[in-house]
Design an enzyme around this catalytic site. Structure first.
Site, PDB file in Angstrom:
ATOM      1  N   HIS A 115       2.030   1.498  -8.228  1.00 15.31           N
ATOM      2  CA  HIS A 115       1.035   1.807  -7.181  1.00 15.31           C
ATOM      3  C   HIS A 115       2.234   2.524  -5.868  1.00 15.31           C
ATOM      4  O   HIS A 115       2.842   2.200  -6.082  1.00 15.31           O
ATOM      5  CB  HIS A 115       0.410  -0.081  -6.967  1.00 15.31           C
ATOM      6  CG  HIS A 115       0.007  -0.329  -7.898  1.00 15.31           C
ATOM      7  ND1 HIS A 115      -0.782   0.285  -9.321  1.00 15.31           N
ATOM      8  CD2 HIS A 115       0.351  -1.909  -9.010  1.00 15.31           C
ATOM      9  CE1 HIS A 115      -1.230  -0.715 -10.359  1.00 15.31           C
ATOM     10  NE2 HIS A 115      -0.738  -1.884 -10.049  1.00 15.31           N
ATOM     11  N   SER A 116       1.014   2.785  -5.005  1.00 13.89           N
ATOM     12  CA  SER A 116       1.823   2.989  -3.544  1.00 13.89           C
ATOM     13  C   SER A 116       2.317   2.277  -3.083  1.00 13.89           C
ATOM     14  O   SER A 116       3.537   2.416  -2.533  1.00 13.89           O
ATOM     15  CB  SER A 116       0.078   3.656  -2.738  1.00 13.89           C
ATOM     16  OG  SER A 116      -0.756   2.645  -2.550  1.00 13.89           O
ATOM     17  N   GLU A 117       1.631   0.871  -3.436  1.00  7.68           N
ATOM     18  CA  GLU A 117       2.981  -0.283  -2.665  1.00  7.68           C
ATOM     19  C   GLU A 117       2.751  -1.344  -3.904  1.00  7.68           C
ATOM     20  O   GLU A 117       1.605  -1.293  -4.165  1.00  7.68           O
ATOM     21  CB  GLU A 117       2.300  -0.947  -0.981  1.00  7.68           C
ATOM     22  CG  GLU A 117       3.151   0.228  -0.381  1.00  7.68           C
ATOM     23  CD  GLU A 117       2.323   1.697   0.697  1.00  7.68           C
ATOM     24  OE1 GLU A 117       3.210   1.823   0.861  1.00  7.68           O
ATOM     25  OE2 GLU A 117       1.266   1.345  -0.619  1.00  7.68           O
ATOM     26  N   THR A 118       4.418  -2.182  -3.797  1.00  6.31           N
ATOM     27  CA  THR A 118       3.557  -3.263  -4.638  1.00  6.31           C
ATOM     28  C   THR A 118       4.596  -4.804  -3.352  1.00  6.31           C
ATOM     29  O   THR A 118       4.978  -4.135  -2.978  1.00  6.31           O
ATOM     30  CB  THR A 118       4.878  -3.704  -5.586  1.00  6.31           C
ATOM     31  OG1 THR A 118       4.353  -2.540  -6.659  1.00  6.31           O
ATOM     32  CG2 THR A 118       5.114  -5.223  -6.456  1.00  6.31           C
ATOM     33  N   HIS A 164      -3.189  -2.432   2.845  1.00  8.16           N
ATOM     34  CA  HIS A 164      -3.451  -2.833   1.521  1.00  8.16           C
ATOM     35  C   HIS A 164      -3.066  -3.871   0.913  1.00  8.16           C
ATOM     36  O   HIS A 164      -4.268  -4.672   0.286  1.00  8.16           O
ATOM     37  CB  HIS A 164      -4.337  -1.355   1.172  1.00  8.16           C
ATOM     38  CG  HIS A 164      -2.947  -0.768  -0.367  1.00  8.16           C
ATOM     39  ND1 HIS A 164      -2.600  -0.375   0.828  1.00  8.16           N
ATOM     40  CD2 HIS A 164      -3.330  -1.164  -1.420  1.00  8.16           C
ATOM     41  CE1 HIS A 164      -1.418   0.491  -0.950  1.00  8.16           C
ATOM     42  NE2 HIS A 164      -1.703  -0.539  -1.893  1.00  8.16           N
TER      43      HIS A 164
END
Length: 259
Positions: free
Chosen positions: A42-45, A72
Site C-alpha cells: 500500500h502507499s502507506e502502512t 489516510h
C-alpha cells in the site's frame, strides 16, 4: 499481530485510498516495519503501539521509506481502533507531533492535523515538462510542491512523466484546480520520489490544500475531491494553524501476521 487493510476517505470498498494497519504487540525493528510495508504494497502502512494511559505510538511506512506525516493511514488506524471498541478522542504520538481523532456524525472520523500553507515560489526545474502542463501558480510547503492548473478537467487528464517527477526535490507534487461539481476543489498527488507514483487520496496533502483554497475562496470549511482512478473525498476545516480533515473508512480485510 493483527493486520488490516482499510479503504480511507470513502464509504465504499475498493474506492478511496487503501492503507495497511498493523497493531504491534511488542517493539519491533525499523527494518521489520519497512519489510512489512513493502510486503503490503500500500502507499502507506501504519504501525501502532498501545500507549497505555498516554497517546498511541504511530509510524507510517511506504513500500520504500518511512514518512513523517500520513493522513489516510491515520484515518485507517482510528477506524480500526474505533471498530475494536475505542471511543471518543484518540491521540497519537508521531514524527509530526501529537495528532488526534474524534468520531463525528454520519460515521465520519475527524482528524486534527497541522496546517501547512504553501509559500509562492518559482516552479522547480522540469516541473512543467514532467506534468505535461504549465501551472498557473506554484508554491511549496514543508513536504510538497503545490501546482495549480487551469481547470478540473486538466487535473483529471494529467498523464505525468513519473520518471521526470522523481527529479523534483520534494516528497510529492500536489496538482489542484477549482472544483467543477460538488467539491470546492480537486487534486491529484504524485510522490514517486518516496515510492508512490500516484496516491489515490492523500490526507496530508489537504493540510496544504485547505489553507490554500480557504484563502482563495474565503471559507474555512471546504470539500476536496481527489480525482485519482479510485477517487475519494476529504472534508477540510481550517482552524488557525491546524486543519480538521474528516472522512469515512471501510475495513476490507483483517488477519494475523505469521512472521
Amino acid at each position: 499481530m493483527r493486520v488490516f487493510t482499510v479503504d480511507s476517505f470513502t464509504d465504499k470498498p475498493f474506492r478511496g485510498n487503501p492503507a495497511g494497519v498493523c497493531l504491534l504487540d511488542d517493539p519491533v525493528p525499523d527494518e521489520w516495519m519497512q519489510a512489512v510495508a513493502a510486503e503490503m504494497r500500500h502507499s502507506e502502512t501504519a504501525f501502532v503501539t498501545d500507549g497505555g494511559q498516554g497517546p498511541y505510538g504511530l509510524r507510517w511506512f511506504t513500500p520504500a521509506v518511512e514518512v513523517a506525516l500520513c493522513g489516510h493511514a491515520t484515518l485507517a488506524t482510528a477506524h480500526v481502533l474505533y471498530s475494536l471498541g475505542a471511543r471518543g478522542r484518540l491521540e497519537f504520538a508521531t514524527k509530526s507531533g501529537v495528532l488526534a481523532t474524534e468520531q463525528a456524525g454520519d460515521d465520519l472520523i475527524a482528524m486534527d492535523f497541522p496546517a501547512a500553507p504553501p509559500e509562492k515560489t518559482e516552479a522547480p526545474d522540469g516541473l512543467a515538462e514532467a506534468l505535461g502542463v504549465t501551472p498557473v501558480w506554484v508554491g511549496r510547503s514543508r513536504f510538497d510542491v503545490l501546482a495549480e492548473v487551469e481547470s478540473a478537467d486538466v487535473v483529471r487528464g494529467l498523464r505525468p512523466d513519473v520518471e521526470r517527477l522523481t527529479a523534483v526535490d520534494a516528497r510529492g507534487v500536489i496538482v489542484t484546480a477549482p472544483g467543477d461539481g460538488s467539491a470546492d476543489f480537486v487534486s491529484r498527488f504524485f510522490a514517486p520520489r518516496v515510492g508512490v507514483p500516484e496516491d489515490p487520496v492523500t490526507g496530508s496533502a489537504h493540510c496544504v490544500l485547505s489553507p490554500y483554497w480557504s484563502g482563495r475562496l474565503g471559507r474555512d470549511a471546504l470539500v476536496g475531491a481527489q480525482v485519482s482512478e479510485r477517487g475519494g473525498t476529504v472534508r477540510t476545516t481550517l482552524r488557525g494553524d491546524r486543519v480538521e480533515l474528516a472522512g469515512h473508512a471501510v475495513t476490507v480485510w483483517s488477519g494475523e501476521l505469521q512472521v
